[in-house]
Scaffold this motif. Structure first.
Motif, PDB file in Angstrom:
ATOM      1  N   ALA A  10     -88.043 -24.216  -6.571  1.00  0.00           N
ATOM      2  CA  ALA A  10     -87.547 -25.144  -7.586  1.00  0.00           C
ATOM      3  C   ALA A  10     -88.497 -26.276  -7.838  1.00  0.00           C
ATOM      4  O   ALA A  10     -88.220 -27.147  -8.629  1.00  0.00           O
ATOM      5  N   ALA A  11     -89.659 -26.260  -7.204  1.00  0.00           N
ATOM      6  CA  ALA A  11     -90.568 -27.398  -7.348  1.00  0.00           C
ATOM      7  C   ALA A  11     -91.454 -27.298  -8.552  1.00  0.00           C
ATOM      8  O   ALA A  11     -92.235 -28.180  -8.813  1.00  0.00           O
ATOM      9  N   THR A  12     -91.394 -26.225  -9.347  1.00  0.00           N
ATOM     10  CA  THR A  12     -92.360 -26.059 -10.399  1.00  0.00           C
ATOM     11  C   THR A  12     -91.814 -26.422 -11.758  1.00  0.00           C
ATOM     12  O   THR A  12     -90.626 -26.380 -11.994  1.00  0.00           O
ATOM     13  N   VAL A 112    -105.105 -25.897  -9.597  1.00  0.00           N
ATOM     14  CA  VAL A 112    -105.182 -25.477 -11.006  1.00  0.00           C
ATOM     15  C   VAL A 112    -104.143 -26.252 -11.798  1.00  0.00           C
ATOM     16  O   VAL A 112    -102.978 -26.310 -11.410  1.00  0.00           O
ATOM     17  N   ASP A 113    -104.565 -26.876 -12.886  1.00  0.00           N
ATOM     18  CA  ASP A 113    -103.668 -27.683 -13.706  1.00  0.00           C
ATOM     19  C   ASP A 113    -103.863 -27.408 -15.183  1.00  0.00           C
ATOM     20  O   ASP A 113    -104.978 -27.121 -15.631  1.00  0.00           O
ATOM     21  N   ALA A 128     -96.769 -40.183 -18.338  1.00  0.00           N
ATOM     22  CA  ALA A 128     -97.034 -41.017 -17.169  1.00  0.00           C
ATOM     23  C   ALA A 128     -98.065 -40.391 -16.244  1.00  0.00           C
ATOM     24  O   ALA A 128     -98.599 -41.067 -15.359  1.00  0.00           O
ATOM     25  N   ASP A 129     -98.366 -39.090 -16.435  1.00  0.00           N
ATOM     26  CA  ASP A 129     -99.326 -38.419 -15.570  1.00  0.00           C
ATOM     27  C   ASP A 129    -100.773 -38.635 -16.007  1.00  0.00           C
ATOM     28  O   ASP A 129    -101.701 -38.253 -15.292  1.00  0.00           O
ATOM     29  N   SER A 144     -99.050 -30.594 -15.421  1.00  0.00           N
ATOM     30  CA  SER A 144     -98.428 -29.907 -14.290  1.00  0.00           C
ATOM     31  C   SER A 144     -98.532 -30.709 -13.006  1.00  0.00           C
ATOM     32  O   SER A 144     -98.254 -30.199 -11.919  1.00  0.00           O
ATOM     33  N   PHE A 145     -98.906 -31.984 -13.102  1.00  0.00           N
ATOM     34  CA  PHE A 145     -98.993 -32.859 -11.939  1.00  0.00           C
ATOM     35  C   PHE A 145     -97.688 -33.638 -11.797  1.00  0.00           C
ATOM     36  O   PHE A 145     -97.205 -34.193 -12.783  1.00  0.00           O
TER      37      PHE A 145
END
Length: 203
Positions: A10-12, A112-113, A128-129, A144-145
């Motif tokens: 669930a972290a993605t 990888v981002d 905000a990233d 994706s950060f």
């Protein structure tokens, strides 16, 4: 553009898949493109541990459904996943661990981002990233950060605690991120590898 995502972790992604149809086993201004990224044979990269690879990327595309190790993840109406693929080759004479591209313990790609410009990152909800990850130039926004991309499939994965690429071997990896609002899924996303140094691997 592109390249390059826990699997049933669930972290993605921004909010995680709205619908999951389990049908397989779970596993425990756009950024400038480097001229080298289009060089024949791919782009040489080095991970933080000094392991060397050659990477070839494909464009990122929005999809309503992605397959993550045999399980279907479906986005709700009005949302989409971002999916991309990369091909990683080992040009060395020794085995090279693919931990920067695929961490089986989390199902994520640690280095990888997907990145974009501040305007599009704000539309995705990740403004905000911008500048948050010191691995990237401040003008880049790694959407994706810190969630990272989900590794949907890795041809070199044999089910062990780590993935290792033999000398001269090539792995094909599929990544996804999201879901994100479908209206911004077509934004100009690039794929960066946070190695030593960070490199834009977008074709």
């Amino acid at each position: 553009m592109v390249a390059a995502i826990g699997l049933l972790s669930a972290a993605t992604g921004c909010t995680g898949p709205e619908v999951v149809a389990a049908s397989g086993p779970a596993r425990s201004s756009p950024p400038a493109t480097s001229a080298a990224a289009s060089a024949p044979g791919g782009l040489p990269v080095t991970d933080g541990a000094g392991n060397r690879f050659t990477v070839t990327a494909t464009p990122v595309r929005p999809l309503p459904v992605v397959t993550v190790h045999g399980a279907l993840w479906s986005a709700a109406p009005g949302r989409a996943f971002l999916e991309g693929q990369i091909q990683v080759a080992n040009p060395t004479s020794g085995p090279e661990p693919l931990g920067a591209f695929d961490d089986p313990s989390s199902g994520l790609a640690p280095a990888v981002d997907l990145t974009t410009d501040p305007a599009d990152a704000t539309r995705v909800g990740d403004g905000a990233d911008c500048g948050a990850d010191p691995a990237y130039p401040a003008a880049l926004c790694p959407v994706s950060f810190p969630e990272r991309l989900t590794v949907d499939d890795d041809s070199a994965d044999t089910g062990g605690a780590s993935v290792v690429l033999a000398p001269g071997a090539t792995a094909r990896l599929t990544y996804s991120y999201g879901p994100v609002p479908a209206g911004v899924a077509g934004a100009p996303f690039a794929v960066w590898f946070a190695g030593s140094p960070a490199v834009d691997v977008t074709p």
